[in-house]
Design a protein around this motif. Structure first.
Motif, PDB file in Angstrom:
ATOM      1  N   MET A  99      -4.133  -1.194  -4.497  1.00  0.00           N
ATOM      2  CA  MET A  99      -3.286  -0.611  -3.514  1.00  0.00           C
ATOM      3  C   MET A  99      -2.133  -1.791  -3.706  1.00  0.00           C
ATOM      4  N   GLU A 105      -2.991   4.569  -6.375  1.00  0.00           N
ATOM      5  CA  GLU A 105      -4.307   5.044  -6.311  1.00  0.00           C
ATOM      6  C   GLU A 105      -4.971   5.249  -6.771  1.00  0.00           C
ATOM      7  N   ARG A 112       0.669  -1.020   0.329  1.00  0.00           N
ATOM      8  CA  ARG A 112       0.040  -0.040   0.048  1.00  0.00           C
ATOM      9  C   ARG A 112       1.002   1.289   0.719  1.00  0.00           C
TER      10      ARG A 112
END
Length: 600
Positions: free
Chosen positions: A469, A474, A31
Motif C-alpha cells: 500500500m 493492492e 494507500r
C-alpha cells in the motif's frame, strides 16, 4: 483498497476540526493515491484515501446512505451475492461498488453484517441514529485497523501514523511495547505505542457515549474432520478454484507474485486457468550477483529463478523479472520509505526488496495475488518438521534465522524480550481449541498450526499490506480465505503430511496444474540478496550509529558485541543470522530516530 481514518469526540464539535482530521487523512496518501474524502458531523470526522479498484467512477468515499456513513478499505469478494440478497429485500443501489453493498448490509443486518462477508477488509460506520461508531476487521487480519481511546471518544486509522498525526496523541513506548518490537510475534490487539490498540482480526469494536464494546465474531474452532485424504485433497482444490476466481474480480490491471515455490506457482496457474484466453501477468524478484552464482545457505537450498521461469513457460504467463542491486536495497530513500510504511523497524533487505518489487509492479498493475500464508495454513516451514522446534517450550520459529536477530542488543533487554515472548507463547497456548481423543502428537501439531495462524501470519500480513500500500498496490491473499483456513486447520496433521513431505494437501490439490520441477521443489523462504556489498553497506551504517553518541539506540546496544561483529570479515557469517542482527540494530535506530517515542 484504500486508507481510512477518523475521530469521535462526544464533548466537542468536530466540524471545527477539519484541518486536524485532514492531516490524519493525508498520512495515508500512498494507500489511496486516486482520491481523498472527508466527512464531518458534530461528534465525528471520517477520512478516506482511495485506491480505485472496483467501480472506479462510482465508489467515492466517505459514502452515506440514510443514517449511516462508511469509510472502507479492502475487498468483499462475495459482494455480488450479497447485493442480490439485499435487492431481494428491497434495497436499491446507486453504484457497482462493494463499499455500497457493505453499507446497505449494515442498514439491513446491523453490526452482524460481518458474519456474511467474505473478504479482506477494515471499515468504520457512523450511525447518526445512535451516535455510535462501528469498527470492523476481517477474520485473518489482512487489512490493518488501529484505534486509540480518548477521554471522550476515539481516534482510529488504517495505520498508526494516522493516529500519531492527531495532536491529542503522543508517541510513547513502554517496556512491553519495546519487547513487542523485538519479537517475531504479533500479539493480538497490541499496537506497540502506549495508549494505542489494534482491532483484533475477527472482531468488531463499537464506540458509544457509554464506552467501547469489543465482540469476537470469528475465531478458529475445533471441528471433527470426516473426509478421507482423497476427498480432502479434492475439496481443497474446489475451494482454491472458487477463491481464485473470486479474487480475480477487478476493474484495473491484475497480476500474480511468482517465486517459483508451490504456493505462488499454484495461484499463478489457477489464475491463468480462470482467466481463460487472457494470459496472466506475473512478477518475480531477483538480485544482481557479483560473486558468481547462487550459494545454498542455512535457509535456501536453491535459487528461485529457474523455477519461476519453469512456471512462466508452463502456464504461458506474461512474466517480468525485477532484478535489484545493492545500491537499491541499501539506499536511504528505500529504507526510509520502508520505515515510514511499516511504522516499525523492518526486516532489512527482505523489506527493501519487497518494496522495490511492489514499486515496479505498480507501473503495470494495481492488484496482485500473493501466496502469503500458505506455509502457515498447510504446514510448510521447516520447523514444522523439526522435532526439536516442535517440542520446544516456545514459538517454533523462535531462535531460527527467520526470527529477528537480537544478538547485538543489551543483554538485559534481550532477557526481558525472551521473558515477554515466553509469556505471550503460553497465553497463545491457552486459546487453542482441541478435539477429544486425539494423540498427544496430533494435539501438539494443532497447537503449532494455531500459533502460526494467530501469531506469525499476522506479522507477515501486516508487512505485505504496508509495503504494497506504500506504493498504491493492492495485494490479495487467497490462502487466507477463512473457509480454506477453517477446513485445513481441522484436518489431521497426518493428512497434511500424507506423502511424507511438507504441504501435502496443497501439493496434491494443484499438482496437475504445475511443472514437475515445482511439484518436487523443497520449500524455500522469501529470497534475500547474497551480494557481499549489501552486508558491507549495512556494516557501514551500523558503524556510523556506533560512533554517534547521540544515536537513540545507544542505551539499548551491547556495544562490545557490536564492535566484535564489525570486526568480523564480511561474509564470514553464520550468514543469515549475523546479517539479520546487523540489520535489526540499524532499523531499530532508524525507527527510534524517526518516531521519537518517549520511553515510559
Amino acid at each position: 483498497m484504500c486508507g481510512i481514518t477518523g475521530w469521535v469526540d462526544y464533548e466537542r464539535d468536530l466540524t471545527a476540526e477539519r484541518e486536524a482530521a485532514l492531516a490524519m487523512t493525508r498520512t495515508m496518501s500512498f494507500r489511496g493515491p486516486d482520491d481523498e474524502g472527508l466527512w464531518t458531523d458534530p461528534h465525528v470526522a471520517l477520512g478516506h484515501r482511495r485506491l480505485a479498484v472496483i467501480d472506479v467512477a462510482g465508489g467515492v468515499q466517505p459514502m452515506s446512505e440514510g443514517p449511516a456513513t462508511i469509510v472502507y478499505s479492502g475487498e468483499t469478494y462475495n459482494f455480488r451475492e450479497l447485493r442480490r440478497d439485499l435487492e431481494a429485500h428491497g434495497h436499491r443501489f446507486r453504484t457497482r461498488s462493494d463499499t455500497e453493498v457493505v453499507l446497505q448490509a449494515y442498514l439491513r443486518w446491523g453490526p452482524n453484517l460481518v458474519d456474511r462477508l467474505n473478504g479482506m477488509f477494515a471499515f468504520a460506520i457512523w450511525d447518526r441514529r445512535t451516535e455510535e461508531l462501528l469498527l470492523a476487521r476481517d477474520r485473518m487480519g489482512i487489512k490493518p485497523l488501529y484505534y486509540a481511546p480518548t477521554p471522550h471518544g476515539v481516534l482510529f486509522g488504517s495505520e498508526p501514523k494516522a493516529i500519531l498525526a492527531n495532536p491529542m496523541f503522543t508517541a510513547r513506548i513502554d517496556d512491553e511495547g519495546l519487547c513487542e518490537v523485538l519479537t517475531m510475534v504479533k500479539t493480538p490487539g497490541h499496537a506497540v505505542f502506549s495508549g494505542m490498540r489494534e482491532v483484533e482480526p475477527g472482531h468488531t469494536v463499537r464506540v458509544s457515549r457509554e464506552g467501547r464494546t469489543d465482540r469476537t465474531y470469528w475465531s478458529l474452532t475445533a471441528r471433527e474432520h470426516t473426509d478421507d485424504i482423497p476427498a480432502t485433497v479434492r475439496h481443497v482444490r474446489e475451494l482454491l478454484d472458487d477463491i481464485v476466481e473470486r479474487q480475480l474480480i477487478s476493474d484495473v490491471p491484475l497480476c500474480t507474485l511468482l517465486s517459483g515455490g508451490l504456493d505462488s506457482s499454484a495461484l499463478t496457474a489457477l489464475a491463468d486457468q480462470a482467466l481463460g484466453p487472457e494470459s496472466v501477468r506475473s512478477f518475480a524478484v531477483d538480485f544482481v550477483d557479483e560473486t558468481g552464482g547462487f550459494i545454498p545457505d542455512e535457509l535456501r537450498d536453491t535459487s528461485d529463478t529457474p523455477y519461476v521461469h519453469d512456471v512462466a513457460k508452463h502456464v504461458g504467463s506474461l512474466h517480468n523479472d525485477v532484478v535489484l542491486s545493492t545500491a537499491q536495497l541499501a539506499s536511504s530513500r528505500v529504507m526510509d520509505r520502508v520505515l515510514r510504511a511499516r511504522d516499525l523497524p523492518g526486516l532489512g533487505d527482505m523489506d527493501s526488496s519487497l518494496f522495490l518489487l511492489f514499486e515496479e509492479i505498480r507501473r503495470h498493475s494495481t492488484v496482485a495475488l500473493s501466496g502469503e500464508s500458505a506455509d502457515e495454513v498447510f504446514g510448510g516451514y521447516r520447523w514444522f518438521h523439526d522435532p526439536a522446534a516442535v517440542n520446544a517450550d516456545t514459538f517454533p520459529w523462535a531462535g531460527t534465522s527467520f526470527s529477528n536477530g537480537r544478538d547485538l542488543l543489551d543483554t538485559d533487554l534481550v532477557a526481558r524480550a525472551a521473558k515477554y515472548q515466553s509469556q505471550r507463547y503460553h497465553e497463545a497456548l491457552d486459546e487453542v481449541p482441541y478435539l477429544p481423543g486425539v494423540s498427544a502428537y496430533e494435539r501438539r501439531m494443532r497447537e503449532i498450526c494455531y500459533l502460526h495462524l494467530t501469531r506469525m501470519v499476522r506479522v507477515l500480513l501486516d508487512r505485505k499490506d504496508r509495503l504494497s500500500m506504500a506504493v498504491g498496490l493492492e495485494v490479495r491473499v487467497p490462502y487466507c480465505d477463512h473457509r480454506l483456513v477453517e477446513y485445513v486447520f481441522n484436518t489431521p496433521w497426518s493428512y497434511k503430511t500424507y506423502d511424507g513431505r511438507e504441504k501435502s494437501l496443497l501439493r496434491g490439490a494443484v499438482a496437475d496444474a504445475l511443472p514437475e520441477s515445482v511439484v518436487q521443489r523443497v520449500k524455500s523462504p522469501y529470497p534475500a540478496t547474497q551480494n557481499a556489498s549489501y552486508e558491507e553497506a549495512i556494516r557501514k551504517q551500523l558503524g556510523d550509529v556506533l560512533a554517534d553518541s547521540s544515536a537513540p539506540i545507544q542505551p539499548y546496544l551491547n556495544t562490545e558485541a557490536v564492535r566484535d561483529a564489525l570486526r568480523h570479515p564480511v561474509g564470514n557469517s553464520s550468514l543469515q543470522r549475523d546479517r539479520i542482527a546487523l540489520e535489526r540494530a540499524v532499523t531499530l535506530n532508524d525507527w527510534l530516530a524517526a518516531y521519537r517515542p518517549a520511553h515510559v
